[in-house]
Motif scaffolding. Structure first.
Motif, PDB file in Angstrom:
ATOM      1  N   ASP A  58       0.819  -1.224   0.000  1.00 14.43           N
ATOM      2  CA  ASP A  58       0.000   0.000   0.000  1.00 14.43           C
ATOM      3  C   ASP A  58       0.849   1.270   0.000  1.00 14.43           C
ATOM      4  O   ASP A  58       0.472   2.280  -0.607  1.00 14.43           O
ATOM      5  N   ASP A  59       1.990   1.245   0.694  1.00 11.33           N
ATOM      6  CA  ASP A  59       2.833   2.451   0.732  1.00 11.33           C
ATOM      7  C   ASP A  59       3.318   2.827  -0.664  1.00 11.33           C
ATOM      8  O   ASP A  59       3.373   4.013  -1.015  1.00 11.33           O
ATOM      9  N   GLU A  60       3.684   1.826  -1.477  1.00  9.90           N
ATOM     10  CA  GLU A  60       4.110   2.092  -2.855  1.00  9.90           C
ATOM     11  C   GLU A  60       2.920   2.586  -3.691  1.00  9.90           C
ATOM     12  O   GLU A  60       3.046   3.533  -4.472  1.00  9.90           O
ATOM     13  N   ILE A  61       1.765   1.943  -3.513  1.00 10.25           N
ATOM     14  CA  ILE A  61       0.566   2.356  -4.249  1.00 10.25           C
ATOM     15  C   ILE A  61       0.248   3.812  -3.928  1.00 10.25           C
ATOM     16  O   ILE A  61      -0.155   4.593  -4.795  1.00 10.25           O
ATOM     17  N   GLY A  62       0.434   4.206  -2.660  1.00 12.38           N
ATOM     18  CA  GLY A  62       0.163   5.583  -2.240  1.00 12.38           C
ATOM     19  C   GLY A  62       0.969   6.586  -3.036  1.00 12.38           C
ATOM     20  O   GLY A  62       0.453   7.644  -3.439  1.00 12.38           O
ATOM     21  N   TYR A  63       2.240   6.282  -3.298  1.00 16.87           N
ATOM     22  CA  TYR A  63       3.074   7.185  -4.098  1.00 16.87           C
ATOM     23  C   TYR A  63       2.585   7.247  -5.548  1.00 16.87           C
ATOM     24  O   TYR A  63       2.556   8.320  -6.162  1.00 16.87           O
ATOM     25  N   LEU A  64       2.186   6.105  -6.108  1.00 26.31           N
ATOM     26  CA  LEU A  64       1.668   6.085  -7.479  1.00 26.31           C
ATOM     27  C   LEU A  64       0.389   6.917  -7.577  1.00 26.31           C
ATOM     28  O   LEU A  64       0.172   7.620  -8.575  1.00 26.31           O
ATOM     29  N   VAL A  65      -0.451   6.846  -6.548  1.00 23.39           N
ATOM     30  CA  VAL A  65      -1.689   7.637  -6.532  1.00 23.39           C
ATOM     31  C   VAL A  65      -1.366   9.124  -6.620  1.00 23.39           C
ATOM     32  O   VAL A  65      -2.026   9.871  -7.353  1.00 23.39           O
ATOM     33  N   LEU A  66      -0.336   9.567  -5.904  1.00 23.19           N
ATOM     34  CA  LEU A  66       0.016  10.986  -5.904  1.00 23.19           C
ATOM     35  C   LEU A  66       0.464  11.452  -7.284  1.00 23.19           C
ATOM     36  O   LEU A  66       0.140  12.570  -7.702  1.00 23.19           O
ATOM     37  N   TYR A  67       1.195  10.590  -8.029  1.00 24.82           N
ATOM     38  CA  TYR A  67       1.590  10.966  -9.398  1.00 24.82           C
ATOM     39  C   TYR A  67       0.356  11.165 -10.273  1.00 24.82           C
ATOM     40  O   TYR A  67       0.252  12.128 -11.027  1.00 24.82           O
ATOM     41  N   PHE A  68      -0.596  10.233 -10.170  1.00 22.17           N
ATOM     42  CA  PHE A  68      -1.819  10.347 -10.968  1.00 22.17           C
ATOM     43  C   PHE A  68      -2.661  11.540 -10.511  1.00 22.17           C
ATOM     44  O   PHE A  68      -3.295  12.205 -11.331  1.00 22.17           O
ATOM     45  N   ALA A  69      -2.691  11.804  -9.213  1.00 18.79           N
ATOM     46  CA  ALA A  69      -3.480  12.928  -8.697  1.00 18.79           C
ATOM     47  C   ALA A  69      -2.981  14.247  -9.266  1.00 18.79           C
ATOM     48  O   ALA A  69      -3.770  15.118  -9.633  1.00 18.79           O
ATOM     49  N   VAL A  70      -1.653  14.394  -9.358  1.00 15.73           N
ATOM     50  CA  VAL A  70      -1.075  15.613  -9.939  1.00 15.73           C
ATOM     51  C   VAL A  70      -1.485  15.742 -11.404  1.00 15.73           C
ATOM     52  O   VAL A  70      -1.864  16.830 -11.868  1.00 15.73           O
ATOM     53  N   SER A  71      -1.420  14.641 -12.138  1.00 23.16           N
ATOM     54  CA  SER A  71      -1.800  14.658 -13.553  1.00 23.16           C
ATOM     55  C   SER A  71      -3.284  14.979 -13.726  1.00 23.16           C
ATOM     56  O   SER A  71      -3.667  15.779 -14.582  1.00 23.16           O
ATOM     57  N   LEU A  72      -4.147  14.364 -12.891  1.00 22.48           N
ATOM     58  CA  LEU A  72      -5.583  14.634 -12.957  1.00 22.48           C
ATOM     59  C   LEU A  72      -5.868  16.096 -12.651  1.00 22.48           C
ATOM     60  O   LEU A  72      -6.734  16.719 -13.277  1.00 22.48           O
ATOM     61  N   ASP A  73      -5.146  16.640 -11.696  1.00 28.22           N
ATOM     62  CA  ASP A  73      -5.342  18.038 -11.328  1.00 28.22           C
ATOM     63  C   ASP A  73      -5.025  18.946 -12.511  1.00 28.22           C
ATOM     64  O   ASP A  73      -5.743  19.911 -12.781  1.00 28.22           O
ATOM     65  N   LYS A  74      -3.952  18.607 -13.233  1.00 26.62           N
ATOM     66  CA  LYS A  74      -3.583  19.408 -14.407  1.00 26.62           C
ATOM     67  C   LYS A  74      -4.647  19.314 -15.487  1.00 26.62           C
ATOM     68  O   LYS A  74      -4.985  20.302 -16.132  1.00 26.62           O
ATOM     69  N   VAL A  75      -5.182  18.109 -15.688  1.00 30.29           N
ATOM     70  CA  VAL A  75      -6.228  17.910 -16.703  1.00 30.29           C
ATOM     71  C   VAL A  75      -7.448  18.753 -16.375  1.00 30.29           C
ATOM     72  O   VAL A  75      -8.018  19.427 -17.241  1.00 30.29           O
ATOM     73  N   MET A  76      -7.863  18.730 -15.121  1.00 33.31           N
ATOM     74  CA  MET A  76      -9.070  19.461 -14.735  1.00 33.31           C
ATOM     75  C   MET A  76      -8.852  20.964 -14.780  1.00 33.31           C
ATOM     76  O   MET A  76      -9.757  21.725 -15.099  1.00 33.31           O
ATOM     77  N   LYS A  77      -7.633  21.406 -14.476  1.00 37.56           N
ATOM     78  CA  LYS A  77      -7.358  22.843 -14.565  1.00 37.56           C
ATOM     79  C   LYS A  77      -7.340  23.299 -16.017  1.00 37.56           C
ATOM     80  O   LYS A  77      -7.811  24.374 -16.353  1.00 37.56           O
ATOM     81  N   ARG A  78      -6.782  22.446 -16.896  1.00 40.27           N
ATOM     82  CA  ARG A  78      -6.740  22.815 -18.318  1.00 40.27           C
ATOM     83  C   ARG A  78      -8.141  22.903 -18.900  1.00 40.27           C
ATOM     84  O   ARG A  78      -8.387  23.635 -19.842  1.00 40.27           O
ATOM     85  N   SER A  79      -9.057  22.122 -18.339  1.00 38.36           N
ATOM     86  CA  SER A  79     -10.395  22.077 -18.922  1.00 38.36           C
ATOM     87  C   SER A  79     -11.266  23.245 -18.460  1.00 38.36           C
ATOM     88  O   SER A  79     -12.406  23.368 -18.880  1.00 38.36           O
ATOM     89  N   PHE A  80     -10.755  24.125 -17.596  1.00 41.27           N
ATOM     90  CA  PHE A  80     -11.537  25.253 -17.112  1.00 41.27           C
ATOM     91  C   PHE A  80     -11.365  26.417 -18.091  1.00 41.27           C
ATOM     92  O   PHE A  80     -10.299  26.990 -18.224  1.00 41.27           O
ATOM     93  N   ARG A  81     -12.470  26.760 -18.768  1.00 40.44           N
ATOM     94  CA  ARG A  81     -12.409  27.756 -19.850  1.00 40.44           C
ATOM     95  C   ARG A  81     -13.020  29.078 -19.392  1.00 40.44           C
ATOM     96  O   ARG A  81     -14.153  29.114 -18.924  1.00 40.44           O
ATOM     97  N   ILE A  82     -12.257  30.179 -19.550  1.00 34.04           N
ATOM     98  CA  ILE A  82     -12.714  31.507 -19.126  1.00 34.04           C
ATOM     99  C   ILE A  82     -12.820  32.431 -20.335  1.00 34.04           C
ATOM    100  O   ILE A  82     -11.912  32.495 -21.167  1.00 34.04           O
ATOM    101  N   LEU A  83     -13.931  33.160 -20.414  1.00 33.70           N
ATOM    102  CA  LEU A  83     -14.136  34.188 -21.428  1.00 33.70           C
ATOM    103  C   LEU A  83     -14.109  35.537 -20.721  1.00 33.70           C
ATOM    104  O   LEU A  83     -14.804  35.738 -19.721  1.00 33.70           O
ATOM    105  N   VAL A  84     -13.297  36.474 -21.235  1.00 28.96           N
ATOM    106  CA  VAL A  84     -13.197  37.816 -20.661  1.00 28.96           C
ATOM    107  C   VAL A  84     -13.844  38.808 -21.613  1.00 28.96           C
ATOM    108  O   VAL A  84     -13.548  38.817 -22.822  1.00 28.96           O
ATOM    109  N   VAL A  85     -14.739  39.650 -21.089  1.00 32.04           N
ATOM    110  CA  VAL A  85     -15.478  40.625 -21.902  1.00 32.04           C
ATOM    111  C   VAL A  85     -15.193  42.033 -21.386  1.00 32.04           C
ATOM    112  O   VAL A  85     -15.130  42.264 -20.179  1.00 32.04           O
ATOM    113  N   CYS A  86     -15.013  42.990 -22.340  1.00 34.55           N
ATOM    114  CA  CYS A  86     -14.839  44.399 -21.952  1.00 34.55           C
ATOM    115  C   CYS A  86     -15.737  45.273 -22.821  1.00 34.55           C
ATOM    116  O   CYS A  86     -16.454  44.773 -23.701  1.00 34.55           O
TER     117      CYS A  86
END
Length: 683
Positions: A392-420
């Motif tokens: 489990d300790d090794e699996i825990g480290y692998l989870v953290l690598y995937f969590a970082v990648s998932l976080d990047k995916v979800m941040k990239r998918s956030f789309r903002i439109l700016v209007v002036c």
């Protein structure tokens, strides 16, 4: 000088703090006001000065004790702090007991353990159960004999590896460097215990001798992380300690394919250690030095994907694809994830096949925060690396690598439109400010008011505008080009809700997949039938009530009493718990309640003609009520959750509730429920 108990308490807090401590933190620990601590500081300073210890104060950081090791120790003795060490945190206490057991060569009574660790016998017995669990990944065993006590058995290599893992888990790098250099007083209980057991001399000598070797290798410092560097030194020191006691390491470690640089550094380390400790190391001990160095080296990622190990490369590719399929998000293009997994898994396999273990201090938090992801990666590792079992300790480290990648995916998918308004200056200023304050996102597009009408607004997760827009005010945020702190908080909240929604859908889908897989076909169909029946009843019974009742709970009780023909007191008696919160960037409040003996879940909405205000000042005109039975099944919860998600996230359905359009809301719920069933059938 005479010291009051309060003065002693303040000085103890300062001496026990890892770094600087504020007045507020001291006050909280000794249960007095900040003003009381301020009043005592002059006397605290004077007493510490008598022992040659200075109270160093830094603005916005707090206070810290500064002085020589001898002076700090004298001050501690005068306070009675040197007599005993108390461990309060249960996880720390378990490791503290384990550290103690690792030193024992004979059986020890449970009662003696309890006395030594200032706790009760039942607590120690409970801790020993957890100790046994912790030993599961090591080749170590806790033997319990009636009348004799307990004894931890196993090889010295395994014991030393566990001991170093415990030390590294409870003492940060800065503390350990200070301890190894013998600079000042280190108050960490785990370093103190290691010092009591006589390990400091050999560890300090190894550190001082070997740091010159590492420093002289121009490429090596960049290839070893801080934790791995300390682990390397401490493990080698433990090996030297065993050699000095006449218990040299005799296990053979495979080192044939290691790099030439590792071979060269190993030979130099061996020479330095033999000279420092006046010993002659065996071939097996030299192999161990080389093996530990290899385990701490950061691999050169530019040469990772070569002929060196195409099989491992292929397995990691399959591993990522497996997690992708289960999570429903694309990860294979994340080069950093693939390279990080390659490096970690290669080293993990070396550890596993050599019978060595690694301890993960974050494992409990990882299991709690990433429960579903942990299960997916556990299953993926078992399926793809069938010949090797990952603890489990090794699996825990692998989870953290995937969590970082998932976080990047979800941040990239956030789309903002700016209007002036017209010129693009204000929109560019706003876009720059957003990206500067929230680096993990980027603005998808900037448009003027003229071009705004041509945009497909469904393509964006958030619309920011420096001017009022002709669309519903709940569908965008009006902000200034410079962004106030309050406006920034609203944007952060929108991003948080977006990430939560994505991860929640993944979690719910994974739970349902497992539930359906665990049943046979007939049971699965029966579950789907129950889902459909419950979902249809919730949709058909949904209604919107116009109200003037300001109290949210009383309003719900009135609605329920009308629905069930029960009196208000009877309905209130059934209510077991309730909670409510404002839905950010809307004029809506969510209210959830659990009722005893409620036959099935229900959804209601209430609409006010006038603006209402919560105690924190948030304005609302609509309330969405979710009522659950106290024994609600998972599928009942999931049905309501799916419908509530659409209410919380979709502006159209919020507008229909605002207009009291019951028919429109039911149609929308029906569409969402149909999509939900389609996803289940596709599993």
């Amino acid at each position: 000088m005479q010291m009051s108990n309060r003065i002693k308490e303040i000085i103890e807090v300062i001496l026990n703090s890892k770094g600087y401590v504020t007045i507020g933190e001291i006050a909280k620990q000794i249960n007095v006001s900040d003003r009381t601590v301020y009043r005592e500081i002059p006397e605290v300073t004077e007493i510490m000065r008598e022992y040659g210890v200075q109270l160093n104060t830094v603005s916005k950081k707090g206070m810290a004790a500064v002085g020589s090791l001898e002076d700090m120790k004298s001050l501690r003795i005068s306070l009675g702090m040197e007599k005993q060490i108390y461990i309060v945190d249960p996880r720390e206490r378990i490791d503290f007991i384990l550290l103690y057991l690792l030193q024992q060569d004979d059986y020890i009574k449970t009662e003696a353990l309890a006395i030594d660790h200032h706790t009760s016998v039942p607590t120690v017995r409970n801790d020993l159960k957890k100790v046994k669990e912790q030993l599961g990944v090591y080749d170590l065993h806790l033997i319990q004999k009636k009348g004799e006590g307990i004894l931890l058995t196993g090889s010295e290599i395994e014991k030393n590896a566990l001991m170093i893992n415990i030390l590294l888990n409870h003492a940060d790098e800065a503390t350990l460097y200070q301890w190894l250099r013998r600079e000042g007083d280190v108050s960490n209980p785990f370093t103190k215990r290691m010092e009591e057991y006589g390990y400091l001399d050999v560890m300090s000598a190894c550190y001082l001798r070997m740091k010159n070797i590492i420093r002289d290798q121009c490429e090596l410092p960049a290839m070893i992380k801080d934790r791995e560097y300390l682990e390397y030194i401490l493990l080698i020191a433990m090996m030297i300690g065993c050699h000095q006691k006449g218990q040299p390491y005799e296990k053979v470690f495979e080192t044939e394919n290691f790099k030439g640089e590792e071979q060269r550094v190993t030979r130099q380390v061996k020479r330095e250690l033999e000279e420092e400790f006046h010993i002659l190391l065996s071939q097996e001990e030299e192999q161990y030095i080389k093996w530990v160095l290899h385990m701490g080296m950061i691999q050169d990622t530019s040469s990772v994907y070569t002929v060196k190990n195409r099989i491992l490369d292929s397995k990691i590719h399959t591993f990522i694809e497996y997690v992708e399929d289960r999570m429903g998000l694309q990860l294979i293009r994340d080069k950093e994830l693939k390279e990080s997994l390659y490096v970690h898994i290669e080293r993990a396999l070396t550890r596993i096949r050599s019978g060595m273990c690694i301890s993960n201090p974050l494992i409990e938090d990882v299991k709690k925060d990433y429960e579903e992801l942990f299960g997916i990666i556990r299953e993926g590792a078992d399926r793809i690396f069938q010949d090797d079992f990952f603890p489990d300790d090794e699996i825990g480290y692998l989870v953290l690598y995937f969590a970082v990648s998932l976080d990047k995916v979800m941040k990239r998918s956030f789309r903002i439109l700016v209007v002036c308004s017209g010129g693009m200056g204000s929109s560019k200023m706003l876009a720059h400010r957003v990206e500067q304050e929230i680096p993990e996102i980027c603005v998808s597009k900037e448009v003027s008011l003229v071009g705004f009408g041509q945009e497909n607004l469904d393509e964006y997760d958030l619309i920011l505008s420096t001017i009022p827009l002709y669309i519903d005010k709940r569908n965008y945020l009006k902000v200034s080009p410079l962004l106030s702190s309050n406006e920034l908080e609203q944007i952060h909240e929108a991003i948080k809700r977006h990430k939560y929604k994505t991860m929640r859908k993944i979690t719910v889908r994974e739970q349902e997949r497992r539930q359906l897989e665990s049943r046979d076909n007939i049971e699965s169909l029966e579950t789907l039938r129950l889902l459909m029946d419950t979902g249809l009843r919730v949709i058909r019974q949904f209604r919107i009530v116009e109200t003037r009742e300001k109290d949210l709970k009383n309003n719900l009780l009135r609605i329920l009493s009308e629905e069930s023909l029960c009196s208000l007191p009877e309905t209130e008696e059934k209510m077991k718990k309730q909670q409510s919160y404002y839905i950010p960037v809307t004029d809506m409040v969510y209210y959830e309640a659990v009722l005893a003996r409620m036959p099935e879940p229900k959804l209601f909405a209430a609409h006010y003609h006038d603006d209402q205000y919560l105690s924190n000042g948030e304005k609302y005109t609509d309330v969405i009520y979710a009522v659950y039975p106290d024994q609600a099944s998972e599928y009942e919860k999931n049905i309501l959750n799916r419908m509530l998600e659409s209410v919380i996230e979709d502006r159209d359905i919020q507008e229909m509730i605002h207009r009291a359009d019951e028919k429109g809301v039911r149609q929308w719920f029906g569409y969402q429920f149909k999509q939900y069933l389609a996803e289940l059938l596709a599993v």
